[in-house]
Design an enzyme around this catalytic site. Structure first.
Site, mmCIF file in Angstrom:
data_model
loop_
_atom_site.group_PDB
_atom_site.id
_atom_site.type_symbol
_atom_site.label_atom_id
_atom_site.label_comp_id
_atom_site.label_asym_id
_atom_site.label_seq_id
_atom_site.Cartn_x
_atom_site.Cartn_y
_atom_site.Cartn_z
ATOM 1 C CE1 TYR B 140 -2.220 3.333 2.691
ATOM 2 C CE2 TYR B 140 -4.028 1.985 0.731
ATOM 3 C CZ TYR B 140 -3.171 3.348 1.841
ATOM 4 O OH TYR B 140 -4.379 4.408 2.393
ATOM 5 C CG PHE B 173 8.614 5.443 5.585
ATOM 6 C CD1 PHE B 173 8.691 6.878 5.953
ATOM 7 C CD2 PHE B 173 10.200 5.372 5.985
ATOM 8 C CE1 PHE B 173 9.211 7.657 6.429
ATOM 9 C CE2 PHE B 173 11.257 6.059 6.500
ATOM 10 C CZ PHE B 173 10.316 7.611 7.117
ATOM 11 C CD GLU B 377 -2.271 0.807 8.935
ATOM 12 O OE1 GLU B 377 -3.757 1.009 8.798
ATOM 13 O OE2 GLU B 377 -1.269 -0.463 8.043
#
Lengths: 253, 399
Positions: B140, B173, B377
């Site tokens: 993602y 990242f 997140e």
């Protein structure tokens, strides 16, 4: 076609640390994880494989235990058993219900439902009696094969047992009682879809009096004690001294 | 003397420690199967994976047999159809083995969900079956070198050229690094427009930075992903032009529960380790478990873990029920659980004394892996931002 009954007992988890109650009346189960007896798991796995191989028409899993024991039934249904029976008892199944009573409960259900093959774990890891399979076969007057290492079912049942001298293979027709040992198979992981399907499978709840079985134990557990603590070793000066100690103190030769 | 009072096979403190005091039979079975998998396939190797930076593709692939490749996707193309609460139980259980590996698996599941929820039938048919089987791995891509918390300021651009998008930019990242086969990339397709575009790997112009050396999460690669005129067919647009931000936010709503579940698992592992250690270690003539101060530390830790579990599972339920309170509960659960679970691991490390510092005990690995959860997140600062925004919505609208 074989109609299979498998036993599954809810016991202390195999990896849990065992602690005793302060009064030595039994194991402290209040803070410990519970699970299906590992040998019962092997029995359930074998039964499901028989069904998958077309040798068994149906697999029913039976547990005798308190309300929470139904978890063990759900696990067995998720592994592939078709139906479950829960004989609900309040007594401690690791101490206060004896193998003979368990065998009698099994017999009552076998009479009721006409199973012709019983698969059990060789023993449970809590009481380690190693008696239910043998007693049940005796009560039913059926052939038994215990400590199964290998099972082949064709026209006849061909069972390979682990015995002290090695492996023994015996043959007999069903109906029969079989108990499973460690190397018979490796139980499957239950996939989540199978767990969800298990919810819809039938689960029947009964009590011992409905089956006409009296659970009064023939003997009582007086106390449960831990094994002796390991003692420190000692050094010996010579082989002669070692032999002397082995013969006269440890009395092992 | 047979004593009925000792029949305590009812749910009790062990079920609080093991997080299953009020699970249904089915939820218990789901937790159990994940715990078993974790115990036999992950836990024995986690220290080694962390030390060597080894990405256990084979083990992750094996978990697909149990359904762990598409846990909360619908059945249509092979998803398992678990709800968020069930998925939380699975991730928590897996994280007791290795937080880093589980974190990767949550990202993959989140990507599969994006396709399952926003993708076209053709896209679902094309990508989902292989993602569910862990035959293909997904990553993602939202964060960039210059945009983290300020996600909307992302600069990766996707220009339309005929039947293709041309992507330029870089993502930072990225969990999974170069090991993935499919990347869901949030790109700028207009001055105020963000879209979600799927990029398959390998593809011309797609390149990766070096594998980052990290504080934790060492069992999966984290790398810079660069797009240099990467050409992707316009069929790879997910959800329609301009829906990227909405997709990203909804994906993260679930991702937040997943990450929080990883925190629960890591803390559970560390707490159990400390409990075990206290029963063995003796100092000043008694076992650690008999020292009141230490018992109190453990009681505090169990309270923190239990509070975290309740919040995370409740947030999962609200998400499942589309309850409006989920907008605030999710960030609160993430903030609360990642902070408290890190504290639990920190305490557990201290409880082990010098042994807590030793890699072989595994507690310091949980401590390092959990520290990261306070950042990913959505940083815990952003969680506060979202919570405060909801708290002061009315006042803010009036001014």
């Amino acid at each position: 076609m074989l109609k299979v009954l498998v036993g599954a007992k809810r016991v202390i988890d195999a990896y849990a640390k065992v602690r005793l109650l302060p009064d030595n009346s039994g194991v402290d189960l209040s803070t410990v994880k519970m699970a299906m007896n590992p040998f019962c798991e092997i029995a359930v796995e074998e039964a499901v494989r028989l069904k998958e191989a077309g040798k068994a028409s149906e697999v029913t899993v039976l547990t005798i235990g308190p309300k929470q024991a139904s978890d063990v039934l759900r696990a067995a249904l998720a592994m592939g058993a078709d139906k479950a029976i829960h004989v609900h008892v309040e007594e401690r199944i690791d101490r206060d219900i004896l193998p003979l009573s368990i065998a009698q409960l099994f017999r009552a259900l076998i009479t009721r439902d006409n199973y012709n093959l019983v698969l059990l774990g060789k023993q449970s890891i809590d009481s380690d009696s190693n008696q239910v399979g043998q007693l049940l076969a005796g009560l039913l007057n059926w052939p038994q094969a215990t400590f199964l290492n290998k099972l082949e079912i064709g026209q006849i049942i061909r069972a390979t047992r682990e015995i002290d001298g090695g492996l023994q293979t015996i043959e007999f027709p069903p109906p029969a009682v079989l108990t499973c040992d460690l190397r018979l198979n490796t139980p499957r992981f239950t996939a989540i879809p199978a767990i969800m399907k298990a919810k819809k499978k039938p689960l029947e709840t009964l009590t011992p009096d409905k089956l006409g079985v009296d659970l009064t134990p023939g003997y009582q557990t007086l106390s449960v004690e831990p094994p002796d603590k390991r003692k420190a070793g000692i050094k010996v000066e010579s082989v002669d001294q070692l032999l002397d100690k082995l013969r006269n103190e440890a009395k092992v030769i | 003397m047979l004593s009925k009072s000792t029949i305590s096979i009812k749910r009790s403190v062990s079920s609080i420690i093991n997080g299953n005091w009020n699970l249904t039979s089915e939820q218990l079975a789901i937790q159990e199967t994940a715990l078993r998998f974790s115990k036999s396939e992950i836990a024995p190797y986690a220290n080694e994976w962390d030390e060597k930076g080894y990405f256990p593709r084979d083990v992750i692939k094996k978990s697909a047999d149990l359904g762990f490749g598409g846990l909360y996707c619908r059945h249509e193309f092979g998803g398992i159809g678990c709800n968020r609460l069930e998925a939380s139980l699975v991730f928590e259980a897996l994280a007791t083995g290795c937080v880093g590996t589980t974190a990767y698996m949550t990202v993959h599941n989140m990507c599969a969900w994006v396709i399952d929820h926003f993708g076209s039938v053709a896209q679902k048919k094309k990508w989902l079956p292989e993602l569910f089987q862990f035959e293909k791995f997904a990553s993602y891509c939202l964060t960039e070198p210059q945009s983290g918390s300020d996600a909307a300021s992302l600069q990766t651009v996707a220009k339309v050229e005929g039947d293709y998008f041309i992507l330029n930019g870089s993502k930072m990242f990225i969990t999974g690094g170069d090991a993935s086969d499919l990347y869901l990339v949030m790109c700028r397709t207009g001055p105020k427009e963000i879209s979600c575009i799927a990029v398959e790997s390998p593809t011309q112009g797609l390149s990766f930075g070096r594998r980052e050396l990290k504080l934790g999460w060492n069992s999966h690669p984290t790398q810079l992903v660069s797009f240099d005129n990467v050409k992707v067919p316009k069929e790879n647009l997910i959800g329609g032009m301009g829906t990227g931000f909405k997709i990203a936010m909804q994906a993260l709503d679930g991702g937040r529960i997943n990450i929080s579940s990883c925190a629960l698992g890591g803390a559970w592992f560390a707490l159990a380790k400390a409990q075990e250690y206290m029963q063995e270690r003796m100092q000043f003539g008694k076992k650690l478990v008999d020292h009141q101060y230490l018992r109190f530390k453990m009681a505090e830790a169990l309270t923190k873990l239990t509070g975290s579990r309740i919040m995370v599972r409740h947030a999962a339920e609200l998400l499942d029920n589309h309850n409006p309170a989920r907008i605030t509960m999710g960030p609160m659960a993430k903030l609360f659980s990642t902070d408290n679970c890190f504290d639990v691991a920190n305490m557990a490390l201290q409880m082990h004394g010098g042994y807590g510092v030793m890699r072989s005990y595994g507690v310091e690995r949980a401590f390092r892996d959990l520290r990261i959860l306070q950042i990913v997140e959505g940083t815990n600062e952003i969680m506060r931002l979202v919570i405060a925004r909801e708290m002061f919505k009315d006042q803010d609208n009036q001014s």
